[in-house]
Write an enzyme that holds these catalytic residues in place. Structure first.
Site, PDB file in Angstrom:
ATOM      1  N   HIS A 188       0.686  -1.004   0.043  1.00 39.35           N
ATOM      2  CA  HIS A 188      -0.053  -0.024  -0.044  1.00 39.35           C
ATOM      3  C   HIS A 188       0.775   1.413   0.021  1.00 39.35           C
ATOM      4  O   HIS A 188       0.586   2.215  -0.660  1.00 39.35           O
ATOM      5  CB  HIS A 188      -0.679   0.041   1.192  1.00 39.35           C
ATOM      6  CG  HIS A 188      -2.082  -1.140   1.310  1.00 39.35           C
ATOM      7  ND1 HIS A 188      -2.327  -1.767   2.268  1.00 39.35           N
ATOM      8  CD2 HIS A 188      -2.782  -1.645   0.147  1.00 39.35           C
ATOM      9  CE1 HIS A 188      -3.080  -2.789   2.166  1.00 39.35           C
ATOM     10  NE2 HIS A 188      -3.600  -2.619   0.775  1.00 39.35           N
ATOM     11  N   LYS A 240     -15.516  -7.826   3.207  1.00 36.03           N
ATOM     12  CA  LYS A 240     -14.650  -8.457   4.151  1.00 36.03           C
ATOM     13  C   LYS A 240     -15.032  -8.152   5.491  1.00 36.03           C
ATOM     14  O   LYS A 240     -14.995  -6.955   5.853  1.00 36.03           O
ATOM     15  CB  LYS A 240     -13.327  -8.447   3.613  1.00 36.03           C
ATOM     16  CG  LYS A 240     -12.889  -8.686   2.024  1.00 36.03           C
ATOM     17  CD  LYS A 240     -11.376  -8.399   2.110  1.00 36.03           C
ATOM     18  CE  LYS A 240     -10.908  -8.379   0.462  1.00 36.03           C
ATOM     19  NZ  LYS A 240      -9.695  -7.658   0.369  1.00 36.03           N
ATOM     20  N   ARG A 266      -1.938  -6.854  -8.780  1.00 35.24           N
ATOM     21  CA  ARG A 266      -0.986  -7.698  -8.366  1.00 35.24           C
ATOM     22  C   ARG A 266      -0.878  -9.038  -9.437  1.00 35.24           C
ATOM     23  O   ARG A 266       0.116  -9.312 -10.043  1.00 35.24           O
ATOM     24  CB  ARG A 266      -1.030  -8.519  -6.821  1.00 35.24           C
ATOM     25  CG  ARG A 266      -0.382  -7.403  -5.816  1.00 35.24           C
ATOM     26  CD  ARG A 266      -0.979  -7.511  -4.590  1.00 35.24           C
ATOM     27  NE  ARG A 266      -2.462  -7.658  -4.573  1.00 35.24           N
ATOM     28  CZ  ARG A 266      -3.212  -7.763  -3.347  1.00 35.24           C
ATOM     29  NH1 ARG A 266      -2.655  -8.238  -2.318  1.00 35.24           N
ATOM     30  NH2 ARG A 266      -4.353  -7.627  -3.600  1.00 35.24           N
ATOM     31  N   SER A 316      -2.549  -7.817   2.738  1.00 34.25           N
ATOM     32  CA  SER A 316      -3.059  -7.917   4.250  1.00 34.25           C
ATOM     33  C   SER A 316      -3.056  -9.202   4.822  1.00 34.25           C
ATOM     34  O   SER A 316      -2.797  -9.607   5.863  1.00 34.25           O
ATOM     35  CB  SER A 316      -4.219  -7.124   4.268  1.00 34.25           C
ATOM     36  OG  SER A 316      -4.112  -5.793   3.849  1.00 34.25           O
TER      37      SER A 316
HETATM   38  P1  ADP Z   1      -9.686  -4.390  -0.697  1.00 37.07           P
HETATM   39  O1  ADP Z   1     -10.479  -5.115   0.177  1.00 37.07           O
HETATM   40  O2  ADP Z   1     -10.370  -3.110  -1.235  1.00 37.07           O
HETATM   41  O3  ADP Z   1      -9.170  -5.279  -1.786  1.00 37.07           O
HETATM   42  P2  ADP Z   1      -7.051  -4.103   0.094  1.00 37.07           P
HETATM   43  O4  ADP Z   1      -6.370  -3.284   1.321  1.00 37.07           O
HETATM   44  O5  ADP Z   1      -6.845  -5.450   0.027  1.00 37.07           O
HETATM   45  O6  ADP Z   1      -8.589  -3.818   0.144  1.00 37.07           O
HETATM   46  O7  ADP Z   1      -6.313  -3.449  -1.057  1.00 37.07           O
HETATM   47  C1  ADP Z   1      -6.321  -1.966  -1.237  1.00 37.07           C
HETATM   48  C2  ADP Z   1      -5.692  -1.921  -2.736  1.00 37.07           C
HETATM   49  O8  ADP Z   1      -4.210  -1.991  -2.661  1.00 37.07           O
HETATM   50  C3  ADP Z   1      -6.190  -2.892  -3.873  1.00 37.07           C
HETATM   51  O9  ADP Z   1      -6.387  -2.111  -4.880  1.00 37.07           O
HETATM   52  C4  ADP Z   1      -5.034  -3.760  -3.867  1.00 37.07           C
HETATM   53  O10 ADP Z   1      -5.155  -4.415  -5.185  1.00 37.07           O
HETATM   54  C5  ADP Z   1      -4.049  -3.102  -3.486  1.00 37.07           C
HETATM   55  N1  ADP Z   1      -2.870  -3.705  -2.918  1.00 37.07           N
HETATM   56  C6  ADP Z   1      -2.754  -4.496  -1.731  1.00 37.07           C
HETATM   57  N2  ADP Z   1      -1.679  -4.965  -1.626  1.00 37.07           N
HETATM   58  C7  ADP Z   1      -0.923  -4.465  -2.826  1.00 37.07           C
HETATM   59  C8  ADP Z   1       0.546  -4.706  -3.160  1.00 37.07           C
HETATM   60  N3  ADP Z   1       1.327  -5.791  -2.440  1.00 37.07           N
HETATM   61  N4  ADP Z   1       1.080  -4.026  -4.376  1.00 37.07           N
HETATM   62  C9  ADP Z   1       0.030  -3.395  -5.056  1.00 37.07           C
HETATM   63  N5  ADP Z   1      -1.237  -3.024  -4.477  1.00 37.07           N
HETATM   64  C10 ADP Z   1      -1.574  -3.538  -3.568  1.00 37.07           C
END
Ligand code: ADP
Length: 167
Positions: free
Chosen positions: A19, A43, A93, A131
């Site tokens: 992030h 989620k 990703r 996460s």
């Molecule tokens: P959500 O539940 O909306 O997917 P996340 O917190 O999992 O929320 O992810 C938020 C955003 O960050 C999403 O667009 C996800 O693809 C991106 N993201 C999460 N981890 C990574 C990473 N390692 N590299 C690039 N983008 C990421």
């Protein structure tokens, strides 16, 4: 393509290096990044909304006033309209991200035609960082330091310790 503010929505349960990298790179395209932490999304989250906001704030403190963190509930398009913002940032990703992200971008565009979704590909060394991986390692007492910003590692450890055995 410098153009005011982009909204970065997500669960951020918790904030990771993936992030942070996205925020950092978005700041070369936009003046401000507004991190919108989903209150109740699709989620169930391990950390509360308040904890997720605090962790994101600490993780992004290095960007100063260029980054704003706040919680939101309801439709993303309504939130974007309320902030008068026309750009959404998401990360990609894997192919699995692509399916869901395309669907969301198309639906959001139907609901708010002026809204554009900007995708940044994950940096190579963050491709496998998520996460959920951090939660899995943390809840089992493993080392999370290489996946999360150092500014929040200790607080996260405490949070995982409190929850170990409860999930
Ligand atoms: P959500 O539940 O909306 O997917 P996340 O917190 O999992 O929320 O992810 C938020 C955003 O960050 C999403 O667009 C996800 O693809 C991106 N993201 C999460 N981890 C990574 C990473 N390692 N590299 C690039 N983008 C990421």
């Amino acid at each position: 393509m410098k153009n005011n503010t982009v909204i970065f929505p997500g669960s951020f349960d918790p904030f990771t290096n993936g992030h942070v990298n996205l925020v950092q790179r978005a700041l070369s395209l936009f003046d401000h990044v507004r991190i919108a932490v989903v209150s109740k999304g699709r989620k169930h989250t391990l950390f509360s909304l308040e904890e997720r906001i605090n962790l994101a704030e600490q993780a992004c403190a290095c960007f100063g006033q260029a980054v704003i963190v706040e919680g939101f509930s309801g439709l993303l398009v309504d939130y974007a309209r309320s902030c008068k913002c026309r750009a959404i940032l998401r990360g990609l990703r894997a192919i699995s991200d692509f399916d869901y992200e395309t669907q969301m971008a198309l639906i959001n565009k139907r609901l708010y035609p002026e809204l554009e979704t900007v995708y940044l590909a994950a940096r190579e060394d963050n491709l496998f960082v998520s996460s959920s991986v951090v939660r899995e390692i943390g809840l089992n007492g493993g080392p999370i330091e290489q996946f999360v910003p150092s500014s929040i590692a200790e607080e996260l450890h405490k949070g995982f310790l409190l929850r170990q055995g409860t999930c």
